[in-house]
Scaffold this active site. Structure first.
Site, PDB file in Angstrom:
ATOM      1  N   HIS A  62       0.816  -1.217   0.000  1.00  0.00           N
ATOM      2  CA  HIS A  62       0.000   0.000   0.000  1.00  0.00           C
ATOM      3  C   HIS A  62       0.847   1.263   0.000  1.00  0.00           C
ATOM      4  CE1 HIS A  62      -3.145  -2.930   1.661  1.00  0.00           C
ATOM      5  NE2 HIS A  62      -3.368  -2.724   0.384  1.00  0.00           N
ATOM      6  N   ASP A 137     -17.250  -1.028 -12.473  1.00  0.00           N
ATOM      7  CA  ASP A 137     -16.210  -1.620 -13.299  1.00  0.00           C
ATOM      8  C   ASP A 137     -15.144  -0.558 -13.599  1.00  0.00           C
ATOM      9  OD1 ASP A 137     -14.652  -2.522 -15.435  1.00  0.00           O
ATOM     10  OD2 ASP A 137     -16.309  -3.629 -16.341  1.00  0.00           O
ATOM     11  N   GLY A 138     -13.939  -0.792 -13.135  1.00  0.00           N
ATOM     12  CA  GLY A 138     -12.851   0.180 -13.308  1.00  0.00           C
ATOM     13  C   GLY A 138     -12.573   0.469 -14.771  1.00  0.00           C
ATOM     14  N   ASP A 155      -4.778  -1.000  -8.588  1.00  0.00           N
ATOM     15  CA  ASP A 155      -4.520  -1.984  -7.531  1.00  0.00           C
ATOM     16  C   ASP A 155      -5.420  -3.180  -7.817  1.00  0.00           C
ATOM     17  OD1 ASP A 155      -4.252  -3.456  -5.239  1.00  0.00           O
ATOM     18  OD2 ASP A 155      -5.105  -1.948  -3.895  1.00  0.00           O
ATOM     19  N   THR A 157      -6.203  -7.422  -9.067  1.00  0.00           N
ATOM     20  CA  THR A 157      -5.760  -8.806  -8.928  1.00  0.00           C
ATOM     21  C   THR A 157      -4.941  -9.169 -10.174  1.00  0.00           C
ATOM     22  OG1 THR A 157      -7.848  -9.490  -9.921  1.00  0.00           O
ATOM     23  CG2 THR A 157      -7.746  -9.475  -7.524  1.00  0.00           C
ATOM     24  N   PRO A 162     -11.700 -11.106 -12.992  1.00  0.00           N
ATOM     25  CA  PRO A 162     -12.268  -9.770 -13.199  1.00  0.00           C
ATOM     26  C   PRO A 162     -11.259  -8.720 -13.659  1.00  0.00           C
ATOM     27  CG  PRO A 162     -12.241 -10.354 -10.846  1.00  0.00           C
ATOM     28  CD  PRO A 162     -11.917 -11.588 -11.620  1.00  0.00           C
TER      29      PRO A 162
END
Lengths: 275, 275
Positions: A62, A137-138, A155, A157, A162
Site C-alpha cells: 500500500h 467496473d474500473g 490496484d 488482482t 475480473p
C-alpha cells in the site's frame, strides 16, 4: 487438527500458512472470496485462491503503490484508485494533504464489505470525507473519464478473472485520456521470477502510450517470489527527479525517500525485461 | 503420486515445492543433507530441512555476498570464504582479477562433494588453481589467522547446528584480527520479517568491533520472506563510497553498480533494526 492454507503460486511452487480459523468464505458475483485468520500474518484476504493482503505485511504494497507516484507529482489533488477494495491504498493516499478527493472504483462490493469487517485498520479510511467509493467496473469508469485525475493507481488482482482487461493496451490508453496533462499512473505488475513475460509486455505497452515509463520493486513476503514490481507511466514528471523539498514527513513502515529512488535500481535480470 | 517438499520457515509459515526426485539424502557428521530435483527451481540443496541454494535463484545470494565487499575494497588479493561449500561465492569471487588466492573453509566435506556432483555450474570453480579448499571448522580457522585477508565472507547456515558460533561477538572479533588493516567482512544475517532480533543483535555486535557497519538486502525467492540481509563490518572502506572507476565489467544476473548502492537503502522497519 492443524489447518494450513496453501497457495500454489506456480504449478510447482507455493506458500503455506497455518490457519487459526476461517472468518468468511463466499462466491461473490466476480470471484471466490475467503477471509482467514493465520498465525503468522494475522487476517488474510484471499481472492480466487491468491493472497491479496494480510495484516502483517500489507503496509509494503500500500505504501509503495501510493507514495511513489504521489511524491513524484508536484501537487496531486484528484486521485483515482482502480480496484483496491481493501482500502489500503486509499489510507496511504490520504496521508498527502494536497489530495482533495480520492475516488475508489472497486468492481466487487463484497471485498469492501469484508475488508471493513475483518481488516479495519486497512479499510477504515474508506469512510473518510475526502473519499468517494464507487462499486463499479474500473475499465468502464476509465473509459468515461477525461482529463480528470492527477494520479491513477491500478490496484488489481492478477490478469485472470475480473482484472483481465486491466492489463490491456486499450486500458492504458484510457488511463492516459483520464489523466490530466501532467498526470501519472502506476499499476501492480506481478513478479519477475515467474511472470517475466507479463512485465515485459506491460512495460512495452505502457511505453507506447506514455512519454516516460519506469519499473520499480518492493519486497512482499506473501506474494510470489517476495519481489513485486510496479510499472509507472507518466506524461511529464519523472519519479527519479523528485526534488528534496517535495518530500514531506509521513508515517511509514516501508517507504522512505531514499527507498523511493532505490526501488528503481533493478536487478540485472529485471532490468533486461524493460529493454 | 505428487511429492512436495515443504520447508517450515517459521512455526506457522513455509514454502512448498514440487519434487521430481530425491538425488541424495544423508546424515553427515554435522547435519542432514538432502539434494532434490524440483520442478520450479531445478536442483536444490537442503541442509537440516532448510533450502540452502537452488539452480534457479542461486545467483542472487552468491553475487550479492561477493561483489558488494569486493568492489568496496580497492584491491582485494586474499579472500576467505567461511562455509559456502556449494562453491557459489567462490565462483563470483574469481570474477575479480585482483584476487590471487581465495580460501574456502567448509566444515562439512559432504556439502562440497554433493554440490560438485549435482550443482556443477555452482561448484565448478572449486577446482580453480586460485582456490584453496579446506575441510575445517571456520571458527577455528579464523582463530588461527592474523592480518591475513583483505575480504572475509561468512556464507553460513542459520545460527543453529554447526554455524551457531559464527553468530557470536567472539567470532567477529576473530574476523577483525584475521583481516588486514583495511579489511572488510560480510555475513549473511537472515531476514527482517521473522528474525528481526537476530539482525539487531548482529548489527550491534559488529558495530562494537568495526569502525563501519552497514546492512544491505537482496531478494531471494526460496529464502524466508524473500528479503535477505547481509551485514558488513569494515575497517576503512565504505561500501557507499565506491568510486566509479572501481567498478569493472563482470557478468552478473542480479548485481549492478546501481544496485550495489541501492541495496543499502533499507525499508523503514529494517532501518530501525540498525539503531
Amino acid at each position: 487438527m492443524e489447518l494450513w492454507f496453501t497457495e500454489k503460486q506456480t504449478k510447482s511452487f507455493g506458500i503455506t500458512a497455518k490457519v487459526k480459523r476461517t472468518l468468511h468464505t463466499e462466491k461473490t458475483d466476480f470471484q471466490d472470496l475467503d477471509m482467514i485468520e493465520t498465525e503468522e500474518f494475522g487476517n488474510m484476504l484471499v481472492l480466487d485462491g491468491m493472497v491479496m493482503t494480510t495484516q502483517k505485511d500489507e503496509f509494503v504494497y500500500h505504501e509503495m503503490v501510493a507514495h511513489v507516484p504521489l511524491f513524484t507529482h508536484p501537487n496531486p489533488k484528484h486521485v483515482l484508485v482502480v480496484g483496491g477494495g481493501d482500502g489500503g491504498v486509499i489510507r496511504e493516499v490520504l496521508k498527502h494533504p494536497s489530495v482533495e478527493k480520492a475516488v475508489l472504483v472497486e468492481i466487487d462490493g463484497k471485498v469492501i464489505e469484508y475488508s471493513k469487517k475483518y481488516l479495519p485498520e486497512i479499510a477504515g479510511e474508506l469512510e473518510n470525507s475526502r473519499v468517494e467509493v464507487k462499486v463499479d467496473d474500473g475499465f468502464m469508469h476509465i473509459a468515461k473519464s477525461e482529463n480528470e485525475y492527477d494520479v491513477i493507481m491500478v490496484d488489481s488482482t492478477e490478469p485472470v478473472g475480473p482484472a483481465a482487461n486491466l492489463f490491456t493496451k486499450g486500458f492504458y490508453a484510457g488511463i492516459s485520456k483520464a489523466l490530466k496533462d501532467d498526470g501519472i499512473f502506476v499499476a501492480q505488475t506481478d513478479n519477475p521470477w515467474f511472470k517475466a513475460d507479463l512485465i515485459s509486455q506491460v512495460f512495452s505497452d505502457v511505453k507506447e502510450i506514455f512519454p516516460l515509463t519506469r519499473l520499480y520493486t518492493a519486497n512482499i513476503p506473501t506474494y510470489p517470489s517476495g519481489l513485486w514490481t510496479f510499472t509507472i507511466g507518466s506524461k511529464k514528471h519523472d519519479p527519479l527527479e523528485v526534488s528534496e523539498e517535495r518530500f514531506h514527513d509521513i508515517e511509514t513502515k516501508y517507504y522512505t525517500k531514499e527507498l523511493h529512488r532505490a526501488a528503481f535500481a533493478l536487478p540485472k535480470f529485471v532490468q533486461d525485461l524493460t529493454k
